[in-house]
Design a protein around this motif. Structure first.
Motif, PDB file in Angstrom:
ATOM      1  N   ILE A 117       0.864  -1.182   0.000  1.00 20.93           N
ATOM      2  CA  ILE A 117       0.000   0.000   0.000  1.00 20.93           C
ATOM      3  C   ILE A 117       0.897   1.227   0.000  1.00 20.93           C
ATOM      4  N   VAL A 118       0.456   2.275  -0.710  1.00 19.09           N
ATOM      5  CA  VAL A 118       1.190   3.528  -0.773  1.00 19.09           C
ATOM      6  C   VAL A 118       0.360   4.601  -0.070  1.00 19.09           C
ATOM      7  N   LEU A 119       0.976   5.262   0.898  1.00 20.66           N
ATOM      8  CA  LEU A 119       0.301   6.308   1.663  1.00 20.66           C
ATOM      9  C   LEU A 119       0.956   7.663   1.424  1.00 20.66           C
ATOM     10  N   ASP A 120       0.122   8.698   1.340  1.00 18.18           N
ATOM     11  CA  ASP A 120       0.616  10.058   1.430  1.00 18.18           C
ATOM     12  C   ASP A 120       0.863  10.316   2.927  1.00 18.18           C
ATOM     13  N   ARG A 121       1.597  11.373   3.256  1.00 13.12           N
ATOM     14  CA  ARG A 121       1.879  11.640   4.668  1.00 13.12           C
ATOM     15  C   ARG A 121       0.946  12.703   5.248  1.00 13.12           C
ATOM     16  N   ASP A 122       1.147  13.953   4.844  1.00 16.08           N
ATOM     17  CA  ASP A 122       0.392  15.063   5.427  1.00 16.08           C
ATOM     18  C   ASP A 122      -1.072  14.994   5.014  1.00 16.08           C
ATOM     19  N   GLY A 123      -1.949  14.950   6.012  1.00 11.95           N
ATOM     20  CA  GLY A 123      -3.380  14.859   5.752  1.00 11.95           C
ATOM     21  C   GLY A 123      -3.903  13.436   5.748  1.00 11.95           C
ATOM     22  N   VAL A 124      -2.994  12.457   5.753  1.00 13.04           N
ATOM     23  CA  VAL A 124      -3.380  11.043   5.792  1.00 13.04           C
ATOM     24  C   VAL A 124      -2.913  10.413   7.107  1.00 13.04           C
ATOM     25  N   ILE A 125      -1.627  10.558   7.395  1.00 10.04           N
ATOM     26  CA  ILE A 125      -1.060  10.005   8.627  1.00 10.04           C
ATOM     27  C   ILE A 125      -1.058  11.065   9.729  1.00 10.04           C
ATOM     28  N   THR A 169       5.497  11.199  -0.493  1.00 15.04           N
ATOM     29  CA  THR A 169       5.081  12.511  -0.016  1.00 15.04           C
ATOM     30  C   THR A 169       5.827  13.648  -0.704  1.00 15.04           C
ATOM     31  N   ASN A 170       5.074  14.631  -1.180  1.00 12.25           N
ATOM     32  CA  ASN A 170       5.676  15.868  -1.678  1.00 12.25           C
ATOM     33  C   ASN A 170       6.114  16.684  -0.468  1.00 12.25           C
ATOM     34  N   GLN A 171       7.341  17.145  -0.482  1.00 13.31           N
ATOM     35  CA  GLN A 171       7.856  17.979   0.606  1.00 13.31           C
ATOM     36  C   GLN A 171       8.527  19.222   0.020  1.00 13.31           C
ATOM     37  N   SER A 172       7.714  20.045  -0.647  1.00 16.81           N
ATOM     38  CA  SER A 172       8.244  21.227  -1.327  1.00 16.81           C
ATOM     39  C   SER A 172       8.794  22.262  -0.357  1.00 16.81           C
ATOM     40  N   ASP A 222       7.782   0.702   5.590  1.00 16.66           N
ATOM     41  CA  ASP A 222       8.872  -0.063   4.986  1.00 16.66           C
ATOM     42  C   ASP A 222       9.793   0.784   4.118  1.00 16.66           C
ATOM     43  N   ALA A 223       9.285   1.875   3.565  1.00 13.11           N
ATOM     44  CA  ALA A 223      10.118   2.754   2.741  1.00 13.11           C
ATOM     45  C   ALA A 223       9.468   4.132   2.674  1.00 13.11           C
ATOM     46  N   ILE A 224      10.315   5.158   2.739  1.00 10.95           N
ATOM     47  CA  ILE A 224       9.838   6.541   2.642  1.00 10.95           C
ATOM     48  C   ILE A 224      10.420   7.153   1.378  1.00 10.95           C
TER      49      ILE A 224
END
Length: 177
Positions: free
Chosen positions: A4-12, A50-53, A84-86
């Motif tokens: 599974i692929v998760l976004d970070r901000d707003g999801v986690i 995750t986009n981290q602009s 498992d991976a970022i």
């Protein structure tokens, strides 16, 4: 392999219009860490894209981004979970890089890292760009209503077949049922 692929901000974690610029600003959404732990216990591999602009804009540096991710990893470990991976895109929003969502570069890298065809792999996001990036490689889109999700759910461009859940815990409950 179940991936599974998760976004970070707003999801986690809670999102901020001013960016998450420090470990102190990173605060998990209630139930999200436990949901990831449930995925792990059910045999899922979890990748973060995750986009981290904020890095590219000079709002924070790579050491700070690593410290934010370290806080997230420690918080997950405390509830028996892991990522498992970022994968992240550090480039500014106006970049023409291939890694910034809605482009598929990070998802292509995840495919290579895990040696898996991304067709049908769940991707969970709160923004249209998260889902669009996944769709480019055949992922199955899941929208959470946390973060920017409420607004995204009203967007006429929402990919066909997107499943909508109140939060990550709701997605995980369905996937592990």
């Amino acid at each position: 392999m179940k991936l599974i692929v998760l976004d970070r901000d707003g999801v986690i974690n809670h999102d901020s219009a001013q960016f998450i610029k420090s470990p102190e600003e990173w605060k998990p959404i209630p139930g999200s860490l436990e949901a990831i732990a449930r995925l792990n216990q059910a045999g899922w591999r979890v990748a973060l894209a995750t986009n981290q602009s904020g890095v590219g804009r000079g709002l924070f540096d790579m050491d700070t981004l690593n410290a934010i991710h370290e806080k997230m990893v420690r918080a997950l470990a405390a509830v028996g979970g892991r990522i498992d991976a970022i994968f992240f895109c550090p480039h500014a929003a106006d970049s023409t890089c291939n890694c910034r969502k809605p482009r598929a570069g990070m998802l292509e890298d995840i495919s290579l890292r895990f040696n898996v065809d991304m067709n049908g792999v769940p991707t969970v996001g709160d923004s249209l760009r998260d889902l669009e990036a996944g769709m480019l490689v055949g992922c199955k889109p899941y929208l959470v209503l946390t973060g920017k999700g409420e607004r995204t759910a009203k967007d006429a461009r929402l990919p066909e077949g997107t499943q909508i859940f109140p939060d990550l815990a709701g997605v995980v409950a369905q996937l592990t049922a």
